[in-house]
Design an enzyme around this catalytic site. Structure first.
Site, PDB file in Angstrom:
ATOM      1  N   SER A  99       0.855  -1.191   0.000  1.00 23.34           N
ATOM      2  CA  SER A  99       0.000   0.000   0.000  1.00 23.34           C
ATOM      3  C   SER A  99       0.884   1.232   0.000  1.00 23.34           C
ATOM      4  O   SER A  99       1.986   1.217   0.574  1.00 23.34           O
ATOM      5  CB  SER A  99      -0.878   0.026   1.258  1.00 23.34           C
ATOM      6  N   TYR A 123      -1.670  -0.403  10.093  1.00 20.06           N
ATOM      7  CA  TYR A 123      -1.780  -0.887   8.708  1.00 20.06           C
ATOM      8  C   TYR A 123      -0.542  -0.462   7.906  1.00 20.06           C
ATOM      9  O   TYR A 123       0.074  -1.274   7.201  1.00 20.06           O
ATOM     10  CB  TYR A 123      -3.050  -0.309   8.099  1.00 20.06           C
TER      11      TYR A 123
HETATM   12  P1  NAP Z   1     -11.442  -5.724   0.228  1.00 20.75           P
HETATM   13  O1  NAP Z   1     -12.296  -5.211  -0.879  1.00 20.75           O
HETATM   14  O2  NAP Z   1     -11.804  -5.413   1.639  1.00 20.75           O
HETATM   15  O3  NAP Z   1     -11.279  -7.313   0.048  1.00 20.75           O
HETATM   16  C1  NAP Z   1     -10.512  -8.011   0.961  1.00 20.75           C
HETATM   17  C2  NAP Z   1     -10.434  -9.474   0.572  1.00 20.75           C
HETATM   18  O4  NAP Z   1      -9.533 -10.124   1.492  1.00 20.75           O
HETATM   19  C3  NAP Z   1     -11.740 -10.218   0.668  1.00 20.75           C
HETATM   20  O5  NAP Z   1     -11.772 -11.200  -0.354  1.00 20.75           O
HETATM   21  C4  NAP Z   1     -11.656 -10.912   2.042  1.00 20.75           C
HETATM   22  O6  NAP Z   1     -12.436 -12.101   2.102  1.00 20.75           O
HETATM   23  C5  NAP Z   1     -10.185 -11.240   2.080  1.00 20.75           C
HETATM   24  N1  NAP Z   1      -9.608 -11.421   3.412  1.00 20.75           N
HETATM   25  C6  NAP Z   1      -9.560 -10.553   4.446  1.00 20.75           C
HETATM   26  N2  NAP Z   1      -8.905 -11.089   5.493  1.00 20.75           N
HETATM   27  C7  NAP Z   1      -8.545 -12.340   5.118  1.00 20.75           C
HETATM   28  C8  NAP Z   1      -7.853 -13.394   5.754  1.00 20.75           C
HETATM   29  N3  NAP Z   1      -7.401 -13.274   7.019  1.00 20.75           N
HETATM   30  N4  NAP Z   1      -7.630 -14.543   5.069  1.00 20.75           N
HETATM   31  C9  NAP Z   1      -8.086 -14.686   3.791  1.00 20.75           C
HETATM   32  N5  NAP Z   1      -8.745 -13.720   3.141  1.00 20.75           N
HETATM   33  C10 NAP Z   1      -8.966 -12.557   3.792  1.00 20.75           C
HETATM   34  O7  NAP Z   1      -9.927  -5.202   0.057  1.00 20.75           O
HETATM   35  P2  NAP Z   1      -9.173  -4.479  -1.165  1.00 20.75           P
HETATM   36  O8  NAP Z   1      -9.360  -3.018  -1.037  1.00 20.75           O
HETATM   37  O9  NAP Z   1      -9.447  -5.157  -2.437  1.00 20.75           O
HETATM   38  O10 NAP Z   1      -7.663  -4.734  -0.711  1.00 20.75           O
HETATM   39  C11 NAP Z   1      -6.901  -5.804  -1.221  1.00 20.75           C
HETATM   40  C12 NAP Z   1      -5.455  -5.543  -0.852  1.00 20.75           C
HETATM   41  O11 NAP Z   1      -5.055  -4.279  -1.383  1.00 20.75           O
HETATM   42  C13 NAP Z   1      -5.213  -5.472   0.656  1.00 20.75           C
HETATM   43  O12 NAP Z   1      -3.987  -6.082   0.988  1.00 20.75           O
HETATM   44  C14 NAP Z   1      -5.146  -3.979   0.912  1.00 20.75           C
HETATM   45  O13 NAP Z   1      -4.371  -3.681   2.056  1.00 20.75           O
HETATM   46  C15 NAP Z   1      -4.495  -3.491  -0.360  1.00 20.75           C
HETATM   47  N6  NAP Z   1      -4.728  -2.079  -0.658  1.00 20.75           N
HETATM   48  C16 NAP Z   1      -5.974  -1.613  -0.925  1.00 20.75           C
HETATM   49  C17 NAP Z   1      -6.144  -0.254  -1.191  1.00 20.75           C
HETATM   50  C18 NAP Z   1      -7.482   0.353  -1.518  1.00 20.75           C
HETATM   51  O14 NAP Z   1      -7.571   1.593  -1.597  1.00 20.75           O
HETATM   52  N7  NAP Z   1      -8.525  -0.425  -1.698  1.00 20.75           N
HETATM   53  C19 NAP Z   1      -5.047   0.601  -1.173  1.00 20.75           C
HETATM   54  C20 NAP Z   1      -3.804   0.078  -0.872  1.00 20.75           C
HETATM   55  C21 NAP Z   1      -3.651  -1.266  -0.633  1.00 20.75           C
HETATM   56  P3  NAP Z   1     -13.908 -12.123   2.843  1.00 20.75           P
HETATM   57  O15 NAP Z   1     -14.795 -11.213   2.060  1.00 20.75           O
HETATM   58  O16 NAP Z   1     -14.318 -13.544   2.766  1.00 20.75           O
HETATM   59  O17 NAP Z   1     -13.642 -11.597   4.237  1.00 20.75           O
END
Ligand code: NAP
Length: 246
Positions: A142, A156
């Site tokens: 991130s 985080y």
């Molecule tokens: P999201 O929409 O909240 O989706 C999270 C996913 O991770 C879901 O499929 C969830 O499954 C799964 N998950 C959560 N905890 C888990 C665990 N302990 N074991 C297995 N699966 C788990 O998140 P996102 O925004 O797409 O983020 C994805 C990645 O990108 C993350 O690492 C996040 O830190 C990073 N990121 C995101 C952003 C942003 O702005 N969105 C920015 C920087 C970095 P369930 O639904 O079954 O819980």
């Protein structure tokens, strides 16, 4: 194309990676923690469009469940040759003084320990000296790792900073074993992750993005799939910012 494990593959950036990878011919093992219906729906979608996918429930923070994830992935589609280490969580925005130890530990357990367990399991199985097929891993970090997330979630940010260091060290360690390890640092991307933290976050921070817009999950997936591909064959140990210049 190969067998790809995507952790946290049911929503947001992970789901965008799953869809793009399936279109490009990867067999996709979609890991998730809780939402069975969402996972089943995504598998159906891939099947309907002629791709190959399975859903594998498992918490990346639990060692036995990560081992089980790779065992089941191999049984389904053969040796795993790609991994997108994407599962991550974000707690409610709060200043450092209000971050409790339980929250700190929970964030580290999923974002850092989970990522370590996934990289370790992948490396053990992919390494050519162990008879593995080699492969590529992409860690989803991130921009918080370099911006620090002051007054929001330094837990985080710290977990992602450590993940960036894991990418560098692990990549150097296994480069000669046929494994590339890289990362991406997404900026503000339109996914569910913000809803539980601060629902107004994307709108509030839009003005800090030089490109003046929020990113789409598919824009992150494009870079991740490139890093996995042979087009990135001489890249390892790097983490690419996908943040609209932020
Ligand atoms: P999201 O929409 O909240 O989706 C999270 C996913 O991770 C879901 O499929 C969830 O499954 C799964 N998950 C959560 N905890 C888990 C665990 N302990 N074991 C297995 N699966 C788990 O998140 P996102 O925004 O797409 O983020 C994805 C990645 O990108 C993350 O690492 C996040 O830190 C990073 N990121 C995101 C952003 C942003 O702005 N969105 C920015 C920087 C970095 P369930 O639904 O079954 O819980």
């Amino acid at each position: 194309m190969g067998n790809l494990v995507v952790t946290g593959g049911t929503r947001g950036i992970g789901a965008a990676c799953v869809r793009l990878a399936a279109r490009r011919g990867w067999s996709v093992c979609i890991n998730y923690r809780a939402n069975d219906a969402l996972a089943a729906g995504l598998v159906r979608e891939i099947d309907d469009s002629g791709g190959r996918g399975i859903a594998i429930q498992g918490d990346v923070a639990v060692e036995a469940e990560v081992i089980d994830l790779f065992d089941r992935a191999e049984r389904a589609f053969g040796p795993v040759t790609g991994v997108i280490n994407n599962a991550g969580i974000l707690a409610v925005a709060a200043p450092l003084a209000d971050i409790g130890l339980d929250r700190w530990n929970a964030t580290m357990a999923t974002n850092l320990t989970g990522a370590f367990l996934v990289v370790r399991e992948a490396v053990r199985r992919m390494a050519r000296p162990n008879g593995g097929a080699g492969g590529a891993i992409v860690n989803v970090s991130s921009m918080a790792a370099v911006l620090g997330a002051a007054n929001e979630f330094i837990d985080y940010a710290a977990s992602k900073g450590a993940l960036d260091t894991l990418t560098i060290g692990a990549a150097k360690e296994v480069a000669a074993n046929g494994i590339r390890i890289n990362g991406v640092r997404p900026g503000l991307i339109d996914t569910d992750i913000h809803a539980g933290s601060d629902p107004n976050r994307l709108a509030r921070l839009l003005a800090t993005v030089p490109m003046q817009r929020i990113g789409a999950p598919a824009e992150v997936a494009n870079v991740i799939l490139w890093l996995l591909s042979d087009e990135a064959s001489y890249c390892t140990g790097v983490t690419i910012d996908v943040s609209g210049g932020r």
